[in-house]
Design a protein around this motif. Sequence first.
Motif, PDB file in Angstrom:
ATOM      1  N   MET A 157       0.830  -1.206   0.000  1.00 19.71           N
ATOM      2  CA  MET A 157       0.000   0.000   0.000  1.00 19.71           C
ATOM      3  C   MET A 157       0.871   1.266   0.000  1.00 19.71           C
ATOM      4  N   ILE A 158       1.885   1.313   0.873  1.00 20.96           N
ATOM      5  CA  ILE A 158       2.752   2.489   0.949  1.00 20.96           C
ATOM      6  C   ILE A 158       3.422   2.747  -0.390  1.00 20.96           C
ATOM      7  N   LYS A 159       3.916   1.706  -1.024  1.00 20.90           N
ATOM      8  CA  LYS A 159       4.604   1.860  -2.313  1.00 20.90           C
ATOM      9  C   LYS A 159       3.653   2.411  -3.369  1.00 20.90           C
ATOM     10  N   LEU A 160       2.425   1.908  -3.398  1.00 16.92           N
ATOM     11  CA  LEU A 160       1.440   2.378  -4.372  1.00 16.92           C
ATOM     12  C   LEU A 160       1.127   3.859  -4.168  1.00 16.92           C
ATOM     13  N   VAL A 161       0.932   4.259  -2.922  1.00 20.10           N
ATOM     14  CA  VAL A 161       0.630   5.655  -2.618  1.00 20.10           C
ATOM     15  C   VAL A 161       1.814   6.541  -2.986  1.00 20.10           C
ATOM     16  N   ALA A 162       3.019   6.102  -2.617  1.00 27.10           N
ATOM     17  CA  ALA A 162       4.211   6.894  -2.907  1.00 27.10           C
ATOM     18  C   ALA A 162       4.421   7.052  -4.410  1.00 27.10           C
ATOM     19  N   ASP A 163       4.222   5.986  -5.175  1.00 34.75           N
ATOM     20  CA  ASP A 163       4.391   6.054  -6.630  1.00 34.75           C
ATOM     21  C   ASP A 163       3.429   7.065  -7.239  1.00 34.75           C
ATOM     22  N   LEU A 166       0.542   7.907  11.694  1.00 33.89           N
ATOM     23  CA  LEU A 166       1.767   7.111  11.602  1.00 33.89           C
ATOM     24  C   LEU A 166       2.025   6.658  10.169  1.00 33.89           C
ATOM     25  N   PHE A 167       0.968   6.399   9.414  1.00 35.93           N
ATOM     26  CA  PHE A 167       1.123   6.009   8.006  1.00 35.93           C
ATOM     27  C   PHE A 167       1.854   7.114   7.225  1.00 35.93           C
ATOM     28  N   PHE A 168       1.542   8.343   7.565  1.00 34.23           N
ATOM     29  CA  PHE A 168       2.187   9.490   6.917  1.00 34.23           C
ATOM     30  C   PHE A 168       3.706   9.415   7.084  1.00 34.23           C
ATOM     31  N   TYR A 169       4.163   9.142   8.299  1.00 35.41           N
ATOM     32  CA  TYR A 169       5.608   9.081   8.531  1.00 35.41           C
ATOM     33  C   TYR A 169       6.236   7.877   7.831  1.00 35.41           C
ATOM     34  N   ASP A 170       5.531   6.754   7.811  1.00 35.95           N
ATOM     35  CA  ASP A 170       6.053   5.566   7.115  1.00 35.95           C
ATOM     36  C   ASP A 170       6.185   5.815   5.615  1.00 35.95           C
ATOM     37  N   PRO A 226       9.960   8.027   3.590  1.00 39.73           N
ATOM     38  CA  PRO A 226      11.184   7.551   2.929  1.00 39.73           C
ATOM     39  C   PRO A 226      10.991   7.170   1.467  1.00 39.73           C
ATOM     40  N   HIS A 227       9.750   6.975   1.060  1.00 35.69           N
ATOM     41  CA  HIS A 227       9.459   6.537  -0.306  1.00 35.69           C
ATOM     42  C   HIS A 227       9.165   7.707  -1.251  1.00 35.69           C
ATOM     43  N   LEU A 228       9.151   8.920  -0.711  1.00 39.82           N
ATOM     44  CA  LEU A 228       8.850  10.082  -1.536  1.00 39.82           C
ATOM     45  C   LEU A 228      10.123  10.674  -2.125  1.00 39.82           C
ATOM     46  N   ARG A 229      10.028  11.124  -3.357  1.00 35.38           N
ATOM     47  CA  ARG A 229      11.183  11.739  -4.019  1.00 35.38           C
ATOM     48  C   ARG A 229      11.412  13.152  -3.478  1.00 35.38           C
TER      49      ARG A 229
END
Length: 293
Positions: free
Chosen positions: A1-7, A23-27, A30-33
């Motif tokens: 899920m995190i990867k999909l949102v970040a992409d 907490l999801f926001f902080y996780d 690291p995946h954001l450019r």
Amino acid sequence: MIKLVADAINKQPSAVVFGSNNLFFYDLLPHLRSHVRVIDLTHSITPKQEWCETYSLPYVHRINQRVVLGPNTLETFKAIYASHGVPAALLARFTIIPNKTGIAVSLLKKELTGSLRVIFVGRDSEEKRPELFFRIAEMCVGKGIDARFVAIGKFVRNWNHYTPYVSFEGEIRDTERLVEQYRQAHIIIITSSFEGFPLVLQEAMSQGVVPIATDVGEIPYYISPSLETGYTVDGRQPDDKIIDDFIAKISYLQVNPFVWTSYSSRCREMVGEQFSEERFETEYRNLLLNKGA
């Protein structure tokens, strides 16, 4: 899920990500450019500092700007950063933006000529500690203090044994009905163990209601006798002492209506000065559009 949102976010050329108490926001960070601007809002610091205020620490280098409601929260973050070895230079990323009130400030000066009307507005949760308000009401009635106590909110626990002392109005979602409650009230009680700066305080103050509140979050910054805006009580004391201190303040205002009248007027003025919708929207618009950075 995190990867999909970040992409999905990373594909946007001028993306801004805004998070608050999540907490999801902080996780996700690291995946954001690097082109994605990250803004964080902290409403309040929990008593043991075991939630977002410390969970966010591994990610603070990636947060471009952090919003807090007032200087007390900022001072707490300074101590948290220092104790965890976070570079002090990152404190420059903090900005203070108080909340707004969506209720227009009353232009009518209120008078105290009869019984006090004392209200509690909130939910039936552990940190709000409504049982302290109910016990305050019971003891005030027992002491013969001329006051009526009203609880507004959804109370899921059984508090029926306090009905001789407290009028339970239930949850009020209609703004005009809630404003009418504020217009009738003289004092609002906040018994919370932690807060930022409660919206119900701003709403009540806009209608000339004087706060008596525990000294948590930003409350002591805005509420004090020196500012003529109300009183605070040490919320870390044993419950019985907290209750005694609240009763002393209520009793004082009941026998000194001229003090209450002065504080009531100043409360309305402060809301207009500090918590206006125009100021709030301007500051957040500048923040989100990165103006003045």
